[in-house]
Enzyme design. Structure first.
Site, PDB file in Angstrom:
ATOM      1  N   GLU A 169      43.276  31.379  42.059  1.00 46.19           N
ATOM      2  CA  GLU A 169      43.706  32.513  42.887  1.00 46.19           C
ATOM      3  C   GLU A 169      43.520  32.264  44.383  1.00 46.19           C
ATOM      4  O   GLU A 169      42.760  33.001  45.048  1.00 46.19           O
ATOM      5  CB  GLU A 169      42.952  33.788  42.483  1.00 46.19           C
ATOM      6  CG  GLU A 169      43.137  34.194  41.042  1.00 46.19           C
ATOM      7  CD  GLU A 169      42.628  35.606  40.751  1.00 46.19           C
ATOM      8  OE1 GLU A 169      42.051  36.234  41.645  1.00 46.19           O
ATOM      9  OE2 GLU A 169      42.844  36.083  39.620  1.00 46.19           O
ATOM     10  N   GLU A 368      43.843  33.828  32.884  1.00 43.97           N
ATOM     11  CA  GLU A 368      42.932  34.979  32.914  1.00 43.97           C
ATOM     12  C   GLU A 368      43.714  36.221  32.531  1.00 43.97           C
ATOM     13  O   GLU A 368      44.871  36.386  32.926  1.00 43.97           O
ATOM     14  CB  GLU A 368      42.337  35.234  34.311  1.00 43.97           C
ATOM     15  CG  GLU A 368      41.190  34.362  34.696  1.00 43.97           C
ATOM     16  CD  GLU A 368      40.580  34.746  36.044  1.00 43.97           C
ATOM     17  OE1 GLU A 368      40.536  35.932  36.403  1.00 43.97           O
ATOM     18  OE2 GLU A 368      40.145  33.811  36.742  1.00 43.97           O
TER      19      GLU A 368
HETATM   20  C1  BGP Z   1      39.884  37.425  38.995  1.00 45.32           C
HETATM   21  C2  BGP Z   1      38.900  36.346  39.396  1.00 45.32           C
HETATM   22  C3  BGP Z   1      37.681  36.289  38.555  1.00 45.32           C
HETATM   23  C4  BGP Z   1      37.181  37.617  38.008  1.00 45.32           C
HETATM   24  C5  BGP Z   1      38.308  38.558  37.587  1.00 45.32           C
HETATM   25  C6  BGP Z   1      37.870  39.981  37.323  1.00 45.32           C
HETATM   26  O1  BGP Z   1      40.636  37.816  40.091  1.00 45.32           O
HETATM   27  O2  BGP Z   1      39.521  35.071  39.344  1.00 45.32           O
HETATM   28  O3  BGP Z   1      36.721  35.565  39.256  1.00 45.32           O
HETATM   29  O4  BGP Z   1      36.195  38.122  38.747  1.00 45.32           O
HETATM   30  O5  BGP Z   1      39.326  38.604  38.548  1.00 45.32           O
HETATM   31  O6  BGP Z   1      37.789  40.703  38.522  1.00 45.32           O
HETATM   32  P1  BGP Z   1      36.475  41.451  39.004  1.00 45.32           P
HETATM   33  O7  BGP Z   1      35.362  40.526  38.722  1.00 45.32           O
HETATM   34  O8  BGP Z   1      36.651  41.679  40.462  1.00 45.32           O
HETATM   35  O9  BGP Z   1      36.414  42.718  38.238  1.00 45.32           O
END
Ligand code: BGP
Length: 473
Positions: A169, A368
């Protein structure tokens, strides 16, 4: 109702992902200060319940137990990130840390011996703070340090890694640091963000170039957060607003990193508003053109809904993509209220089709997708297991659309959930839990959730039963 078994290919990658800063904990190898540690030391109140990344899921000390849990939850692949700050503990440069090499070699060996393919990512938001001090992604010195770090990783771990990724990302740190104030060093300057974007793309290309020297069997690519963009209506103003939002948030990194070219319409807008990067050479553009992603990870959480702007822009406001659109709150949308993200599983299909039709059907996987839920202790049974039927449903609903995309010719080879064991979520720390395995924050005890059992079965049986009447094309 039309229940049938959704069969996934036998070699489909079932797994999950996390990152070094979110899961490892500091450990005892020596490690440079990261930008997250720096930010926490300056502004602890920006972090939920003032929890830092010092310990997180303590994976550093428990990696053997964790690899065993990967097996028990059906993983045949898993994405980690390698900590730049651990590998180069002085300041992200200098001499490589032999203890860091030992740690990652032991972890990757353990994974391979247990049938878990290593997907290794080189940058997941965790800049050594000393390199941020000299400009972060706005500095050519930092690109050189990153390429040296990447090259060292290919040399030291190339025999153990299945596929490599340059960035997770890359849009996140740009948005957070230069536009939306959720990432250190909270600069808020769009034009500087464009320069940092350009250098991030250059660093990606140079890392791919370095990888090619080693003749490894692995591919190297990038992981992008992509949301299909939907206009509020078919009115030309809404459609145009959605198109411009899509240029900024989707085509920016996707075109540059997969096609090696910057999107022409986006460049026209940047020129018109005097937002072009200043430091760009022909040699840079050639490296970018010649070294593109060989595999693409798709992070999908929510759709982007957009409408035409209703209000005028202030002359005093910083330039922003939001000069061209407003976010549309669609009546009737289904929300994950804990995270504030819309749940729209059909979006994952649209995303896969976009990659099939507009990016040469490059080899891809869902890198993801997941559901963060607060206070999951509520759902624990008397044995301490989290009964997370909502997560099983979420995974099934999204995977069903991935299955449909594969039937329709999309080159999607796997699905990685966010995440494996509950881990530290940046400024949200441990507010929302995403794992297939729960974490007791006091004892660090791990317990497989009901979703972890579901995931094991789905992976063993290469699919699951689903009501295909729910799928809408
Ligand atoms: C994505 C990231 C992760 C993870 C996930 C969930 O954008 O790559 O690192 O954190 O989101 O988001 P959050 O942790 O902000 O709830």
């Amino acid at each position: 109702m039309n229940i049938k078994k959704l069969n996934f290919p036998k070699d489909f990658w079932w797994g999950s992902a996390w990152s070094a800063e979110q899961a490892e904990g500091r450990g005892n190898t020596g490690k440079a200060e990261t930008n997250w540690e720096r930010w926490y030391s300056l502004e602890p109140s920006r972090f939920y319940k003032h929890i830092s990344s010092e310990v997180t899921t303590d994976h550093f000390n428990r990696y053997k137990e964790d690899v065993s849990l990967m097996k028990q939850t059906g993983h045949n692949s898993f994405r980690v990130s390698i900590s730049w700050a651990r590998m180069f503990p002085e300041d992200g440069r200098g001499s490589v840390n032999p203890e860091a090499i030992d740690f990652y070699r032991s972890l990757f060996t353990e994974m391979n011996e247990n049938g878990v393919k290593v997907f290794a990512n080189l940058y997941h938001f965790d800049m050594p703070a000393a390199l941020q001090d000299i400009g972060g992604w706005e500095s050519r010195e930092v690109i050189d340090a990153y390429v040296n770090f990447a090259d060292t990783c290919f040399k030291e771990f190339g025999d153990l890694v299945f596929h490599w990724f340059t960035f997770n990302e890359p849009l996140g740190p740009i948005l957070g640091s230069y536009m939306e104030d959720f990432h250190y060093p909270n600069i808020m300057d769009f034009k500087r963000g464009v320069q940092a974007t350009f250098f991030t793309v250059l660093a990606h290309a140079k890392a791919i170039e370095a990888h090619s020297k080693y003749n490894l069997g692995s591919k190297i690519g990038v992981i992008l957060n992509l949301s299909p963009t939907f206009p509020r209506s078919n009115q030309p103003e809404d459609v145009k607003a959605a198109h411009i939002a899509d240029l900024f948030y989707t085509r920016s990194f996707l075109d540059a990193m997969v096609k090696g070219e910057f999107n022409k319409e986006l460049i026209e807008i940047l020129k018109e508003y005097d937002q072009m990067p200043i430091d760009v050479t022909d040699a840079d553009l050639k490296v970018i053109k010649d070294n593109t992603a060989q595999i693409l990870g798709l992070n999908y959480y929510e759709p982007r809904r957009v409408k035409a702007r209703m209000t005028a822009i202030s002359n005093n406001a910083m330039f922003s993509p939001e000069w061209f659109f407003e976010h549309h709150v669609m009546p009737g949308r289904r929300m994950n209220e804990y995270r504030g993200w819309e749940i729209y599983e059909r979006g994952i299909y649209d995303l896969c089709v976009d990659i099939r039709d507009n990016y040469g059907n490059i080899e891809s996987f869902i890198s993801e997708n997941g559901m963060g839920v607060a206070n999951e202790e509520r759902f624990m049974d008397e044995k301490g297991q989290v009964i997370d039927d909502y997560r099983i449903e979420y995974i099934q609903d999204h995977l069903a659309y991935v299955w449909l995309a594969i039937q329709d010719g999309c080159n999607i080879n796997g699905y990685h959930l966010w995440t494996f064991i509950d881990c530290w979520s940046w400024i949200n720390s441990y507010k929302n839990r995403y794992g297939l395995v729960s974490l007791n924050l006091e004892t660090k005890e791990r317990t497989i959730k009901k979703s972890g059992e579901f995931y094991f079965k789905a992976s063993q049986e290469h699919g699951f039963e689903y009501d295909v009447d729910l799928l809408v094309k």
